[in-house]
Design an enzyme around this catalytic site. Structure first.
Site, short mmCIF file in Angstrom:
data_model
loop_
_atom_site.label_atom_id
_atom_site.label_comp_id
_atom_site.label_asym_id
_atom_site.label_seq_id
_atom_site.Cartn_x
_atom_site.Cartn_y
_atom_site.Cartn_z
N GLU A 57 25.11 65.77 33.95
CA GLU A 57 24.35 65.50 32.73
C GLU A 57 23.01 64.83 33.04
O GLU A 57 22.93 64.07 34.01
CB GLU A 57 25.19 64.64 31.76
CG GLU A 57 25.58 63.27 32.28
CD GLU A 57 26.46 62.52 31.31
OE1 GLU A 57 27.56 62.99 30.99
OE2 GLU A 57 26.02 61.44 30.87
N HIS A 98 26.96 62.53 25.40
CA HIS A 98 27.27 61.17 25.88
C HIS A 98 26.95 60.11 24.81
O HIS A 98 26.14 59.21 25.03
CB HIS A 98 26.53 60.87 27.19
CG HIS A 98 27.18 59.78 28.00
ND1 HIS A 98 27.19 59.76 29.37
CD2 HIS A 98 27.84 58.65 27.63
CE1 HIS A 98 27.82 58.68 29.80
NE2 HIS A 98 28.22 57.98 28.75
N ILE A 99 27.61 60.27 23.66
CA ILE A 99 27.37 59.35 22.54
C ILE A 99 28.63 58.55 22.20
O ILE A 99 28.75 58.03 21.09
CB ILE A 99 26.85 60.09 21.29
CG1 ILE A 99 27.82 61.23 20.88
CG2 ILE A 99 25.45 60.63 21.51
CD1 ILE A 99 27.52 61.83 19.51
N ILE A 135 35.98 61.60 27.39
CA ILE A 135 34.96 60.64 26.94
C ILE A 135 34.65 59.66 28.07
O ILE A 135 34.00 58.64 27.84
CB ILE A 135 35.42 59.84 25.71
CG1 ILE A 135 36.82 59.28 25.95
CG2 ILE A 135 35.36 60.65 24.44
CD1 ILE A 135 37.00 57.89 25.46
N ARG A 174 48.28 53.89 37.33
CA ARG A 174 48.91 53.48 38.58
C ARG A 174 50.02 52.46 38.33
O ARG A 174 51.01 52.41 39.02
CB ARG A 174 47.86 52.89 39.52
CG ARG A 174 47.29 53.96 40.44
CD ARG A 174 46.38 53.34 41.43
NE ARG A 174 45.28 52.73 40.71
CZ ARG A 174 44.04 52.63 41.16
NH1 ARG A 174 43.76 53.08 42.35
NH2 ARG A 174 43.09 52.08 40.45
N ARG A 221 33.80 60.10 32.12
CA ARG A 221 32.63 60.40 32.95
C ARG A 221 32.68 61.86 33.36
O ARG A 221 33.78 62.41 33.58
CB ARG A 221 32.64 59.55 34.24
CG ARG A 221 32.05 58.18 34.09
CD ARG A 221 30.54 58.21 33.81
NE ARG A 221 29.99 56.88 33.67
CZ ARG A 221 29.89 56.20 32.51
NH1 ARG A 221 30.28 56.75 31.38
NH2 ARG A 221 29.36 54.99 32.48
N GLY A 230 43.56 51.82 29.84
CA GLY A 230 42.94 50.49 29.86
C GLY A 230 42.64 50.08 28.43
O GLY A 230 43.37 50.44 27.50
C1 DGY Z 1 29.54 53.31 29.20
O1 DGY Z 1 29.39 52.21 28.68
O2 DGY Z 1 29.96 53.44 30.34
C2 DGY Z 1 29.18 54.48 28.37
O3 DGY Z 1 29.50 55.67 29.01
C3 DGY Z 1 27.71 54.42 27.99
O4 DGY Z 1 26.94 54.70 29.07
#
Ligand code: DGY
Length: 325
Positions: free
Chosen positions: A265, A283-284, A234, A177, A236, A155
């Site tokens: 987390e 999660h940064i 990066i 997909r 989820r 994406g």
């Molecule tokens: C998002 O924007 O989904 C990032 O993971 C921050 O939470």
């Protein structure tokens, strides 16, 4: 009387300044998250919620909020919000796409480079006072330049990661997909899922979490990857089976991993902490000042637009605006 707005985490002062003229704000100014009960109690009198990705918004919470018309999440991901339940109750949901794309792509590359070149592992070793001599074979890593970059989920963020790969003369492959618009211009070729796993030297996960993507990378998939490959997540937690990943690293079935997100987390599977050559960040992915401020202000702009009777900037379920409540 101003409508009530709940802000679940301490947020930038600019946001409060922008919203306080229009809303009566209940703001959690502590660093701790409210318990689900506290969140429910406070939300129950509100017309709007300003939440983050770690706030669970489920049917039970919505049920407790008869006056709720809108939820603005300060995140692009929205798997923490039960969108079907929001649709059923006519609650509008907005998220924050685009403003975090480039910063998150930078973070994917930070983890990729650090994992491939064993930066965290060698730094831990150095800090532990173990560096006694230089050696030819010390911390040999994998080439990034000229290698194959695999992207699962092409994406906006996936494309920004792919674009950076061009600068490293990489072959870019992706699995989606459908054909990703703009992928051809980046020289990125669409391949099947198993081919992506088998061919990538560096595999980056950028797809949303859902029941369909739960543990999409598990023991079987890790087994298909090259023993020299690195895996970067990066997106989820829950997309990767964290226990299977730790076992694959321990067994040298893949070479390296870089994770910014985890299954439960902020709790971590302890086996990840002990796995060799893993880079772990909390999660940064979007955490630069301009990106986080951009996200926070976009969530605010969505709230202000709707309150002013205008269309939201980045709605997820705009159809509820047309349906009678
Ligand atoms: C998002 O924007 O989904 C990032 O993971 C921050 O939470």
């Amino acid at each position: 009387m101003k409508p009530k707005l709940l802000i679940t985490r301490k947020v930038f002062p600019e946001v409060i300044e922008a919203l306080s003229g229009c809303f009566e704000i209940d703001h959690n100014i502590n660093d701790d998250a409210w318990t689900p009960e506290e969140l429910r109690r406070r939300a129950s009198v509100c017309r709007a919620l300003y939440v983050v990705a770690s706030d669970r918004v489920d049917a039970a919470l919505l049920e407790a909020c008869p006056e709720l018309v809108m939820i603005a999440t300060g995140s692009v991901g929205y798997n923490h919000i039960d969108l079907d339940a929001c649709n059923a109750r006519g609650v509008l949901v907005t998220n924050t796409p685009d403003v975090l794309t480039e910063a998150t792509a930078d973070m994917a590359w930070t983890l990729l480079m650090a994992a491939a070149r064993r930066v965290s592992e060698s730094e831990r070793w150095l800090r532990a006072g173990q560096w006694g001599r230089w050696a030819w074979d010390q911390f040999l890593g994998a080439d990034v330049h000229g290698s194959t970059l695999g992207i699962l989920g092409m994406g906006r963020i996936g494309s920004a990661i792919a674009r950076r790969g061009m600068g490293f003369s990489m072959r870019v492959i992706y699995c989606n997909r459908s054909e990703a618009p703009g992928a051809a211009a980046l020289g990125a070729a669409r391949v099947g899922f198993d081919d992506l796993l088998a061919q990538a030297d560096h595999l980056v996960l950028v797809l949303p979490y859902s029941t369909a993507t739960h543990h999409i990378i598990g023991e079987r998939e890790l087994g298909l990857m090259k023993p020299t490959a690195s895996l970067i997540n990066i997106a989820r937690g829950g997309i990767v089976d964290d226990a299977a990943l730790a076992a694959a690293l321990r067994g040298h079935r893949i070479a390296a991993a870089g994770l910014d997100v985890y299954e439960n987390e902020p709790a971590l599977n302890p086996s990840l902490l002990e796995a060799p050559n893993i880079v772990l960040t909390p999660h940064i992915g979007s955490a630069t000042r301009s990106s986080r401020l951009g996200m926070a202000m976009l969530a605010a702009r969505n709230l202000l637009a709707v309150e002013a009777g205008e269309p939201p900037v980045t709605p997820l379920n705009a159809a509820v605006l047309k349906a009678p409540r």
